[in-house]
Design an enzyme around this catalytic site. Structure first.
Site, PDB file in Angstrom:
ATOM      1  N   GLU A 126      46.644  37.116  34.744  1.00 11.82           N
ATOM      2  CA  GLU A 126      47.321  37.052  33.434  1.00 11.82           C
ATOM      3  C   GLU A 126      46.605  37.995  32.473  1.00 11.82           C
ATOM      4  O   GLU A 126      45.491  38.458  32.758  1.00 11.82           O
ATOM      5  CB  GLU A 126      47.245  35.620  32.896  1.00 11.82           C
ATOM      6  CG  GLU A 126      47.948  34.615  33.802  1.00 11.82           C
ATOM      7  CD  GLU A 126      47.952  33.199  33.249  1.00 11.82           C
ATOM      8  OE1 GLU A 126      47.364  32.959  32.155  1.00 11.82           O
ATOM      9  OE2 GLU A 126      48.551  32.336  33.907  1.00 11.82           O
ATOM     10  N   GLN A 279      24.503  72.267  57.394  1.00 11.91           N
ATOM     11  CA  GLN A 279      24.013  70.895  57.609  1.00 11.91           C
ATOM     12  C   GLN A 279      24.277  69.982  56.414  1.00 11.91           C
ATOM     13  O   GLN A 279      24.435  68.775  56.594  1.00 11.91           O
ATOM     14  CB  GLN A 279      22.524  70.926  57.965  1.00 11.91           C
ATOM     15  CG  GLN A 279      22.319  71.482  59.374  1.00 11.91           C
ATOM     16  CD  GLN A 279      20.875  71.487  59.817  1.00 11.91           C
ATOM     17  OE1 GLN A 279      19.962  71.418  58.993  1.00 11.91           O
ATOM     18  NE2 GLN A 279      20.652  71.572  61.106  1.00 11.91           N
ATOM     19  N   GLY A 339      35.748  71.195  48.105  1.00 13.29           N
ATOM     20  CA  GLY A 339      35.402  72.063  46.971  1.00 13.29           C
ATOM     21  C   GLY A 339      36.524  72.051  45.931  1.00 13.29           C
ATOM     22  O   GLY A 339      37.180  71.029  45.732  1.00 13.29           O
ATOM     23  N   GLU A 363      42.702  42.213  44.344  1.00  7.62           N
ATOM     24  CA  GLU A 363      42.309  41.090  45.216  1.00  7.62           C
ATOM     25  C   GLU A 363      40.821  40.758  45.040  1.00  7.62           C
ATOM     26  O   GLU A 363      40.130  40.368  45.980  1.00  7.62           O
ATOM     27  CB  GLU A 363      42.727  41.333  46.664  1.00  7.62           C
ATOM     28  CG  GLU A 363      44.243  41.493  46.739  1.00  7.62           C
ATOM     29  CD  GLU A 363      44.884  41.245  48.074  1.00  7.62           C
ATOM     30  OE1 GLU A 363      44.280  40.562  48.909  1.00  7.62           O
ATOM     31  OE2 GLU A 363      46.022  41.729  48.271  1.00  7.62           O
ATOM     32  N   THR A 365      37.535  42.185  42.251  1.00  6.92           N
ATOM     33  CA  THR A 365      36.698  43.381  42.103  1.00  6.92           C
ATOM     34  C   THR A 365      35.464  43.287  43.014  1.00  6.92           C
ATOM     35  O   THR A 365      35.122  42.202  43.496  1.00  6.92           O
ATOM     36  CB  THR A 365      36.192  43.501  40.655  1.00  6.92           C
ATOM     37  OG1 THR A 365      35.411  42.331  40.369  1.00  6.92           O
ATOM     38  CG2 THR A 365      37.328  43.624  39.651  1.00  6.92           C
TER      39      THR A 365
HETATM   40  N1  COS Z   1      38.997  28.526  49.868  1.00  2.86           N
HETATM   41  C1  COS Z   1      39.311  27.256  49.518  1.00  2.86           C
HETATM   42  N2  COS Z   1      38.899  26.678  48.357  1.00  2.86           N
HETATM   43  C2  COS Z   1      38.159  27.443  47.524  1.00  2.86           C
HETATM   44  C3  COS Z   1      37.806  28.780  47.829  1.00  2.86           C
HETATM   45  C4  COS Z   1      38.251  29.312  49.060  1.00  2.86           C
HETATM   46  N3  COS Z   1      37.946  30.571  49.415  1.00  2.86           N
HETATM   47  N4  COS Z   1      37.076  29.283  46.803  1.00  2.86           N
HETATM   48  C5  COS Z   1      36.972  28.296  45.903  1.00  2.86           C
HETATM   49  N5  COS Z   1      37.627  27.188  46.340  1.00  2.86           N
HETATM   50  C6  COS Z   1      37.706  25.888  45.668  1.00  2.86           C
HETATM   51  C7  COS Z   1      36.311  25.358  45.382  1.00  2.86           C
HETATM   52  O1  COS Z   1      35.812  24.639  46.488  1.00  2.86           O
HETATM   53  C8  COS Z   1      36.550  24.475  44.185  1.00  2.86           C
HETATM   54  O2  COS Z   1      37.081  23.240  44.618  1.00  2.86           O
HETATM   55  P1  COS Z   1      36.380  21.832  44.203  1.00  2.86           P
HETATM   56  O3  COS Z   1      36.447  21.822  42.705  1.00  2.86           O
HETATM   57  O4  COS Z   1      37.220  20.796  44.859  1.00  2.86           O
HETATM   58  O5  COS Z   1      34.988  21.928  44.714  1.00  2.86           O
HETATM   59  C9  COS Z   1      37.646  25.195  43.438  1.00  2.86           C
HETATM   60  O6  COS Z   1      38.314  26.038  44.383  1.00  2.86           O
HETATM   61  C10 COS Z   1      37.110  26.048  42.309  1.00  2.86           C
HETATM   62  O7  COS Z   1      36.189  26.977  42.853  1.00  2.86           O
HETATM   63  P2  COS Z   1      35.025  27.626  42.018  1.00  2.86           P
HETATM   64  O8  COS Z   1      34.275  26.548  41.278  1.00  2.86           O
HETATM   65  O9  COS Z   1      34.242  28.514  42.906  1.00  2.86           O
HETATM   66  O10 COS Z   1      35.847  28.487  40.942  1.00  2.86           O
HETATM   67  P3  COS Z   1      35.348  29.490  39.833  1.00  2.86           P
HETATM   68  O11 COS Z   1      36.240  29.365  38.673  1.00  2.86           O
HETATM   69  O12 COS Z   1      33.880  29.332  39.612  1.00  2.86           O
HETATM   70  O13 COS Z   1      35.552  30.981  40.430  1.00  2.86           O
HETATM   71  C11 COS Z   1      36.115  32.900  41.728  1.00  2.86           C
HETATM   72  C12 COS Z   1      35.973  31.366  41.589  1.00  2.86           C
HETATM   73  C13 COS Z   1      35.358  33.708  40.713  1.00  2.86           C
HETATM   74  C14 COS Z   1      35.615  33.201  43.112  1.00  2.86           C
HETATM   75  C15 COS Z   1      37.644  33.153  41.622  1.00  2.86           C
HETATM   76  O14 COS Z   1      38.089  32.916  40.298  1.00  2.86           O
HETATM   77  C16 COS Z   1      38.069  34.528  42.053  1.00  2.86           C
HETATM   78  O15 COS Z   1      38.192  34.803  43.250  1.00  2.86           O
HETATM   79  N6  COS Z   1      38.334  35.432  41.076  1.00  2.86           N
HETATM   80  C17 COS Z   1      38.929  36.717  41.347  1.00  2.86           C
HETATM   81  C18 COS Z   1      40.421  36.573  41.361  1.00  2.86           C
HETATM   82  C19 COS Z   1      41.056  37.710  42.062  1.00  2.86           C
HETATM   83  O16 COS Z   1      40.697  38.085  43.156  1.00  2.86           O
HETATM   84  N7  COS Z   1      42.069  38.257  41.416  1.00  2.86           N
HETATM   85  C20 COS Z   1      42.767  39.352  41.970  1.00  2.86           C
HETATM   86  C21 COS Z   1      44.177  39.237  41.594  1.00  2.86           C
HETATM   87  S1  COS Z   1      45.147  38.576  42.781  1.00  2.86           S
HETATM   88  S2  COS Z   1      45.833  40.183  43.664  1.00  2.86           S
END
Ligand code: COS
Length: 383
Positions: A126, A279, A339, A363, A365
């Site tokens: 978002e 090289q 180049g 997906e 950074t």
């Molecule tokens: N598989 C299954 N469950 C997962 C998981 C995974 N790979 N990663 C996290 N979870 C679960 C956690 O276990 C947690 O569950 P519980 O509360 O029951 O323990 C919940 O999801 C929240 O996880 P977490 O506390 O790790 O969340 P955060 O907000 O701290 O952050 C990140 C997680 C930063 C890893 C996540 O927000 C992320 O991947 N951000 C990038 C997003 C992205 O890739 N965007 C690209 C656009 S989409 S093309």
């Protein structure tokens, strides 16, 4: 474990030929027109590219993760826009339904996605929620037998062409991940509109735009799996798989750029000899090959682990981080080997340089992959 090595080899050979004979000759045209030509799309549908990963029971080819990454090594060897067009149907636009959808949802949507009759898209990001995905603000409020969605999703790949969207939205006031649910939203839902197409640095031909929900009403049965509050986990599982796929595509692109750099270095003469004899040029080629090989081993290992049913969230992040950063280094060296020609569009390498920059951003950074890996270590992931 590959079930039928011979069939897989035939598939990889067919895709390699398709890439070289049908896609590579159209790369410049796609970059110029910002469109994948209709005949190319039809050919992609014809050979089943939209349904590579969707199980055979739902009309796809049902590739394992290892088979999928091997195919992505081939598909990656042309403009990433071609891969992007089929990428969401095989990846983030279908995996949520496949992993957590009800049988009815799978039967209804997956065969159309596999056939390429319907394009699937994934709405997580978002305007104020990118890396911090759990802070998303889009809401889905239950109202009788419907949900009403409000909010805006940003940079949504294939949204202009999509017929369905996997949408993460907040169904409760709970903060963070636990208040998030996942929905399948059809393009024709009242209250859904699209923003203007984004003007991007590269990957022209692959389109992104905002998806806007204004009191968008969808039937309650569109909640993925019929369960509220687990949508964030669905999104994370989708990304675990998607990240391995992107890593494999980055490896394909790096192979292509190395091949082009090598061909140029063998042809181009300076100081009385082909520059490949120097090289310092050889070092750039050798470093690129070494890093491609390392990334390939890593992605194949992670893919096999996933096929064994193991949790590969950390390995997927390691693979995406290493492979996409590696691809950026290879792109930079490929321009350097060319180049001045590397900066001129007719040689094509500047287009790849722009196109592959996205791999380190979408997906998740590189920095988010580092966070996931480091957190895994802190939680005791095996070193
Ligand atoms: N598989 C299954 N469950 C997962 C998981 C995974 N790979 N990663 C996290 N979870 C679960 C956690 O276990 C947690 O569950 P519980 O509360 O029951 O323990 C919940 O999801 C929240 O996880 P977490 O506390 O790790 O969340 P955060 O907000 O701290 O952050 C990140 C997680 C930063 C890893 C996540 O927000 C992320 O991947 N951000 C990038 C997003 C992205 O890739 N965007 C690209 C656009 S989409 S093309």
């Amino acid at each position: 474990m590959i079930r039928d090595a011979e069939t897989q080899t035939l598939l990889e050979d067919a895709i390699r030929r398709f890439v070289r004979e049908t896609l590579v000759p159209r790369e410049a045209e796609v970059d110029e027109t910002d469109q994948i030509p209709a005949d190319v799309l039809a050919a992609m549908r014809e050979i089943g590219l939209f349904g590579l990963t969707i199980p055979e029971a739902y009309g796809g080819l049902g590739l394992t993760m290892e088979e999928e990454v091997r195919v992505a090594f081939e598909l990656g060897q042309t403009s990433p826009a071609f891969r992007s067009v089929i990428g969401t149907n095989n990846g983030i636009g279908s995996i949520g339904i496949l992993l957590d959808g009800s049988e009815e949802q799978k039967q209804h949507y997956l065969p159309k996605l596999a056939a390429g009759e319907l394009i699937g898209s994934f709405c997580l990001t978002e305007p104020d929620s990118g890396s911090d995905a759990a802070s998303l603000k889009t809401t889905a409020r239950k109202n009788g037998d419907h949900y009403v969605l409000n909010g805006t999703k940003r940079f949504i790949t294939n949204a202009p062409e999509a017929g369905i969207f996997t949408v993460m939205a907040r169904t409760s006031d709970a903060q963070g991940a636990s208040g998030i649910s996942a929905f399948i939203v059809e393009r024709e839902s009242p209250g859904l509109s699209l923003g203007k197409p984004d003007k991007k640095m590269g990957q022209r031909g692959a389109h992104t735009c905002d998806v806007i929900f204004e009191n968008c009403r969808i039937p309650a049965g569109q909640l993925i799996g019929g369960v509220e509050g687990v949508g964030f986990k669905t999104a994370m599982k989708v990304l675990d798989k998607g990240r391995l796929h992107i890593a494999a595509v980055a490896i394909g692109a790096a192979k292509r750029m190395l091949r082009d750099a090598l061909a140029y270095a063998m042809e181009r003469k300076q100081f009385g000899q082909p520059i490949v004899e120097f090289q310092l040029v050889q070092a750039m080629l050798a470093d690129s090959k070494t890093e491609i090989y390392a990334a390939e081993c890593m992605v194949l290992d992670a893919a096999r682990r996933r096929d064994e049913g193991r949790d590969v969230s950390i390995e997927a992040s390691c693979a995406k981080y290493f492979a996409t950063e590696m691809c950026g280094r290879v792109a930079d060296r490929a321009v350097q080997v060319h180049g001045g020609a590397g900066y001129i569009s007719e040689y094509g390498i500047e287009r790849f340089y722009r196109d592959v920059r996205l791999f380190r951003l979408y997906e998740g950074t590189s920095q988010i992959q580092q966070v996931i890996i480091a957190r895994g270590l802190m939680r005791g992931t095996e070193i």
